[in-house]
Design a protein around this motif. Structure first.
Motif, PDB file in Angstrom:
ATOM      1  N   SER A  92       0.831  -1.204   0.000  1.00  0.00           N
ATOM      2  CA  SER A  92       0.000   0.000   0.000  1.00  0.00           C
ATOM      3  C   SER A  92       0.863   1.249   0.000  1.00  0.00           C
ATOM      4  O   SER A  92       1.855   1.342   0.723  1.00  0.00           O
ATOM      5  CB  SER A  92      -0.917   0.013   1.225  1.00  0.00           C
ATOM      6  OG  SER A  92      -1.845  -1.055   1.176  1.00  0.00           O
ATOM      7  N   ASP A  93       0.489   2.186  -0.834  1.00  0.00           N
ATOM      8  CA  ASP A  93       1.123   3.495  -0.867  1.00  0.00           C
ATOM      9  C   ASP A  93       0.472   4.353   0.234  1.00  0.00           C
ATOM     10  O   ASP A  93      -0.677   4.110   0.602  1.00  0.00           O
ATOM     11  CB  ASP A  93       0.887   4.122  -2.245  1.00  0.00           C
ATOM     12  CG  ASP A  93       1.686   5.395  -2.458  1.00  0.00           C
ATOM     13  OD1 ASP A  93       2.778   5.310  -3.025  1.00  0.00           O
ATOM     14  OD2 ASP A  93       1.199   6.477  -2.051  1.00  0.00           O
ATOM     15  N   PRO A  94       1.207   5.333   0.776  1.00  0.00           N
ATOM     16  CA  PRO A  94       0.592   6.214   1.777  1.00  0.00           C
ATOM     17  C   PRO A  94      -0.667   6.920   1.269  1.00  0.00           C
ATOM     18  O   PRO A  94      -1.561   7.253   2.054  1.00  0.00           O
ATOM     19  CB  PRO A  94       1.700   7.213   2.101  1.00  0.00           C
ATOM     20  CG  PRO A  94       2.963   6.471   1.811  1.00  0.00           C
ATOM     21  CD  PRO A  94       2.648   5.612   0.629  1.00  0.00           C
ATOM     22  N   ARG A  95      -0.772   7.121  -0.032  1.00  0.00           N
ATOM     23  CA  ARG A  95      -1.958   7.764  -0.599  1.00  0.00           C
ATOM     24  C   ARG A  95      -3.077   6.737  -0.743  1.00  0.00           C
ATOM     25  O   ARG A  95      -2.851   5.630  -1.239  1.00  0.00           O
ATOM     26  CB  ARG A  95      -1.633   8.386  -1.960  1.00  0.00           C
ATOM     27  CG  ARG A  95      -0.582   9.486  -1.912  1.00  0.00           C
ATOM     28  CD  ARG A  95      -0.125   9.854  -3.315  1.00  0.00           C
ATOM     29  NE  ARG A  95       0.551   8.730  -3.952  1.00  0.00           N
ATOM     30  CZ  ARG A  95       0.940   8.718  -5.225  1.00  0.00           C
ATOM     31  NH1 ARG A  95       0.681   9.768  -5.992  1.00  0.00           N
ATOM     32  NH2 ARG A  95       1.563   7.668  -5.727  1.00  0.00           N
ATOM     33  N   ILE A  96      -4.249   7.092  -0.333  1.00  0.00           N
ATOM     34  CA  ILE A  96      -5.391   6.181  -0.399  1.00  0.00           C
ATOM     35  C   ILE A  96      -5.717   5.863  -1.860  1.00  0.00           C
ATOM     36  O   ILE A  96      -5.836   6.762  -2.698  1.00  0.00           O
ATOM     37  CB  ILE A  96      -6.619   6.791   0.299  1.00  0.00           C
ATOM     38  CG1 ILE A  96      -6.333   7.006   1.785  1.00  0.00           C
ATOM     39  CG2 ILE A  96      -7.835   5.892   0.122  1.00  0.00           C
ATOM     40  CD1 ILE A  96      -7.465   7.674   2.533  1.00  0.00           C
ATOM     41  N   GLY A  97      -5.842   4.569  -2.156  1.00  0.00           N
ATOM     42  CA  GLY A  97      -6.171   4.140  -3.511  1.00  0.00           C
ATOM     43  C   GLY A  97      -4.969   3.813  -4.367  1.00  0.00           C
ATOM     44  O   GLY A  97      -5.128   3.323  -5.487  1.00  0.00           O
ATOM     45  N   TYR A  98      -3.771   4.058  -3.841  1.00  0.00           N
ATOM     46  CA  TYR A  98      -2.543   3.783  -4.587  1.00  0.00           C
ATOM     47  C   TYR A  98      -1.834   2.558  -4.007  1.00  0.00           C
ATOM     48  O   TYR A  98      -1.716   2.418  -2.785  1.00  0.00           O
ATOM     49  CB  TYR A  98      -1.595   4.984  -4.550  1.00  0.00           C
ATOM     50  CG  TYR A  98      -2.067   6.172  -5.354  1.00  0.00           C
ATOM     51  CD1 TYR A  98      -1.553   6.427  -6.625  1.00  0.00           C
ATOM     52  CD2 TYR A  98      -3.027   7.036  -4.849  1.00  0.00           C
ATOM     53  CE1 TYR A  98      -1.981   7.523  -7.361  1.00  0.00           C
ATOM     54  CE2 TYR A  98      -3.463   8.130  -5.578  1.00  0.00           C
ATOM     55  CZ  TYR A  98      -2.934   8.371  -6.840  1.00  0.00           C
ATOM     56  OH  TYR A  98      -3.364   9.448  -7.577  1.00  0.00           O
ATOM     57  N   TYR A  99      -1.327   1.702  -4.900  1.00  0.00           N
ATOM     58  CA  TYR A  99      -0.644   0.482  -4.494  1.00  0.00           C
ATOM     59  C   TYR A  99       0.528   0.248  -5.453  1.00  0.00           C
ATOM     60  O   TYR A  99       0.573   0.794  -6.554  1.00  0.00           O
ATOM     61  CB  TYR A  99      -1.605  -0.716  -4.535  1.00  0.00           C
ATOM     62  CG  TYR A  99      -2.881  -0.498  -3.762  1.00  0.00           C
ATOM     63  CD1 TYR A  99      -3.009  -0.899  -2.441  1.00  0.00           C
ATOM     64  CD2 TYR A  99      -3.976   0.147  -4.360  1.00  0.00           C
ATOM     65  CE1 TYR A  99      -4.182  -0.678  -1.719  1.00  0.00           C
ATOM     66  CE2 TYR A  99      -5.149   0.376  -3.657  1.00  0.00           C
ATOM     67  CZ  TYR A  99      -5.241  -0.039  -2.342  1.00  0.00           C
ATOM     68  OH  TYR A  99      -6.401   0.192  -1.640  1.00  0.00           O
ATOM     69  N   PHE A 100       1.475  -0.590  -5.001  1.00  0.00           N
ATOM     70  CA  PHE A 100       2.618  -0.863  -5.865  1.00  0.00           C
ATOM     71  C   PHE A 100       3.202  -2.239  -5.564  1.00  0.00           C
ATOM     72  O   PHE A 100       2.990  -2.810  -4.489  1.00  0.00           O
ATOM     73  CB  PHE A 100       3.695   0.214  -5.704  1.00  0.00           C
ATOM     74  CG  PHE A 100       4.359   0.233  -4.346  1.00  0.00           C
ATOM     75  CD1 PHE A 100       5.572  -0.435  -4.141  1.00  0.00           C
ATOM     76  CD2 PHE A 100       3.792   0.912  -3.274  1.00  0.00           C
ATOM     77  CE1 PHE A 100       6.181  -0.416  -2.897  1.00  0.00           C
ATOM     78  CE2 PHE A 100       4.388   0.931  -2.030  1.00  0.00           C
ATOM     79  CZ  PHE A 100       5.593   0.264  -1.841  1.00  0.00           C
ATOM     80  N   SER A 101       3.944  -2.761  -6.551  1.00  0.00           N
ATOM     81  CA  SER A 101       4.621  -4.046  -6.391  1.00  0.00           C
ATOM     82  C   SER A 101       6.005  -3.939  -7.015  1.00  0.00           C
ATOM     83  O   SER A 101       6.131  -3.702  -8.228  1.00  0.00           O
ATOM     84  CB  SER A 101       3.823  -5.159  -7.080  1.00  0.00           C
ATOM     85  OG  SER A 101       4.500  -6.406  -6.954  1.00  0.00           O
ATOM     86  N   PRO A 102       7.083  -4.095  -6.209  1.00  0.00           N
ATOM     87  CA  PRO A 102       8.443  -4.014  -6.755  1.00  0.00           C
ATOM     88  C   PRO A 102       8.702  -5.152  -7.748  1.00  0.00           C
ATOM     89  O   PRO A 102       8.261  -6.283  -7.539  1.00  0.00           O
ATOM     90  CB  PRO A 102       9.336  -4.157  -5.515  1.00  0.00           C
ATOM     91  CG  PRO A 102       8.448  -3.825  -4.359  1.00  0.00           C
ATOM     92  CD  PRO A 102       7.089  -4.298  -4.745  1.00  0.00           C
ATOM     93  N   ILE A 103       9.412  -4.829  -8.809  1.00  0.00           N
ATOM     94  CA  ILE A 103       9.722  -5.823  -9.823  1.00  0.00           C
ATOM     95  C   ILE A 103      10.976  -5.409 -10.584  1.00  0.00           C
ATOM     96  O   ILE A 103      11.219  -4.217 -10.776  1.00  0.00           O
ATOM     97  CB  ILE A 103       8.527  -6.002 -10.791  1.00  0.00           C
ATOM     98  CG1 ILE A 103       8.806  -7.118 -11.804  1.00  0.00           C
ATOM     99  CG2 ILE A 103       8.220  -4.701 -11.509  1.00  0.00           C
ATOM    100  CD1 ILE A 103       7.601  -7.432 -12.686  1.00  0.00           C
ATOM    101  N   ILE A 104      11.761  -6.402 -11.000  1.00  0.00           N
ATOM    102  CA  ILE A 104      12.902  -6.161 -11.887  1.00  0.00           C
ATOM    103  C   ILE A 104      12.597  -6.883 -13.195  1.00  0.00           C
ATOM    104  O   ILE A 104      12.694  -8.111 -13.261  1.00  0.00           O
ATOM    105  CB  ILE A 104      14.225  -6.673 -11.293  1.00  0.00           C
ATOM    106  CG1 ILE A 104      14.534  -5.970  -9.973  1.00  0.00           C
ATOM    107  CG2 ILE A 104      15.380  -6.452 -12.289  1.00  0.00           C
ATOM    108  CD1 ILE A 104      15.792  -6.478  -9.292  1.00  0.00           C
ATOM    109  N   PRO A 105      12.192  -6.174 -14.233  1.00  0.00           N
ATOM    110  CA  PRO A 105      11.888  -6.844 -15.509  1.00  0.00           C
ATOM    111  C   PRO A 105      13.160  -7.434 -16.117  1.00  0.00           C
ATOM    112  O   PRO A 105      14.165  -6.745 -16.252  1.00  0.00           O
ATOM    113  CB  PRO A 105      11.321  -5.713 -16.376  1.00  0.00           C
ATOM    114  CG  PRO A 105      11.868  -4.456 -15.775  1.00  0.00           C
ATOM    115  CD  PRO A 105      12.010  -4.712 -14.302  1.00  0.00           C
ATOM    116  N   THR A 106      13.113  -8.713 -16.469  1.00  0.00           N
ATOM    117  CA  THR A 106      14.310  -9.401 -16.968  1.00  0.00           C
ATOM    118  C   THR A 106      14.308  -9.597 -18.476  1.00  0.00           C
ATOM    119  O   THR A 106      15.310 -10.042 -19.035  1.00  0.00           O
ATOM    120  CB  THR A 106      14.453 -10.770 -16.291  1.00  0.00           C
ATOM    121  OG1 THR A 106      13.275 -11.547 -16.546  1.00  0.00           O
ATOM    122  CG2 THR A 106      14.638 -10.611 -14.787  1.00  0.00           C
TER     123      THR A 106
END
Length: 206
Positions: A92-106
């Motif tokens: 969850s991002d601190p902003r309501i409604g925002y989310y993220f997932s770390p990724i390294i595209p290979t």
């Protein structure tokens, strides 16, 4: 003067955010809007990035949307590339409604996010493509591919020239079978060996 400077910086930042959002993809699953894209654009292969999500619903004021809290409580996200898939963890991002997932595209190419589950009882089953991942060439400086292309072109020209010379020597009208012919064949053999060594060096350098 300070006010002008701050205004210009604000405008530049706004343009930056607008260009970033422009590459994101938004789908609507009534009453929700789901926006997905890369945190850093353009996405580059091998460089850490984030898949970012923005999930909103209609607010109290017509035409305005507000962020949805705990949207991934009963919603799963899976990254797809070709025939490969991976379930990703959502932060969850601190902003309501925002989310993220770390990724390294290979790998370079198109990545797709598959969302399945439900948000507050509304079934969600969508696949959303994100901006294509590019090679490091878009950021490389100085470029690394130019010299290699020039080397390949030079080798092709040398091989073509060698083939023409061999064809000329094999022509019966110019082949007297004497010492001059033997010396020419010897010289061409050395040239061919040099080209082979150059090709090997080029492959190793890559």
């Amino acid at each position: 003067m300070k006010v002008i400077t701050v205004s210009v910086l604000g405008l530049l930042l706004s343009l930056g955010f607008a260009s970033q959002a422009f590459a994101h993809t938004t789908v609507e699953v009534e009453p929700y809007k789901i926006e997905i894209g890369w945190g850093l654009e353009p996405p580059i292969v091998g460089i850490r990035n984030d898949i970012v999500f923005k999930i909103t619903e209609p607010g109290e004021v017509p035409g305005q949307y507000t962020g949805v809290s705990n949207a991934f409580r009963n919603l799963e996200a899976t990254a797809l590339f070709g025939g490969v898939s991976k379930k990703i963890d959502i932060d969850s991002d601190p902003r309501i409604g925002y989310y993220f997932s770390p990724i390294i595209p290979t790998k370079t190419g198109t990545y797709t996010m598959d969302l399945k589950g439900e948000i507050n009882g509304v079934p969600i089953n969508v696949q959303i493509p994100v901006e294509d991942v590019e090679s490091t060439a878009v950021l490389d400086f100085p470029p690394t591919s130019g010299s290699s292309n020039q080397d390949v072109t030079s080798l092709k020209n040398a091989i073509s020239s060698l083939q023409r010379d061999v064809s000329t020597l094999n022509d019966g009208s110019e082949n007297d079978g004497g010492a001059a012919y033997d010396f020419a064949i010897f010289g061409l053999s050395i040239a061919a060996a040099a080209i082979i060594l150059a090709i090997i060096a080029l492959i190793k350098r890559k």
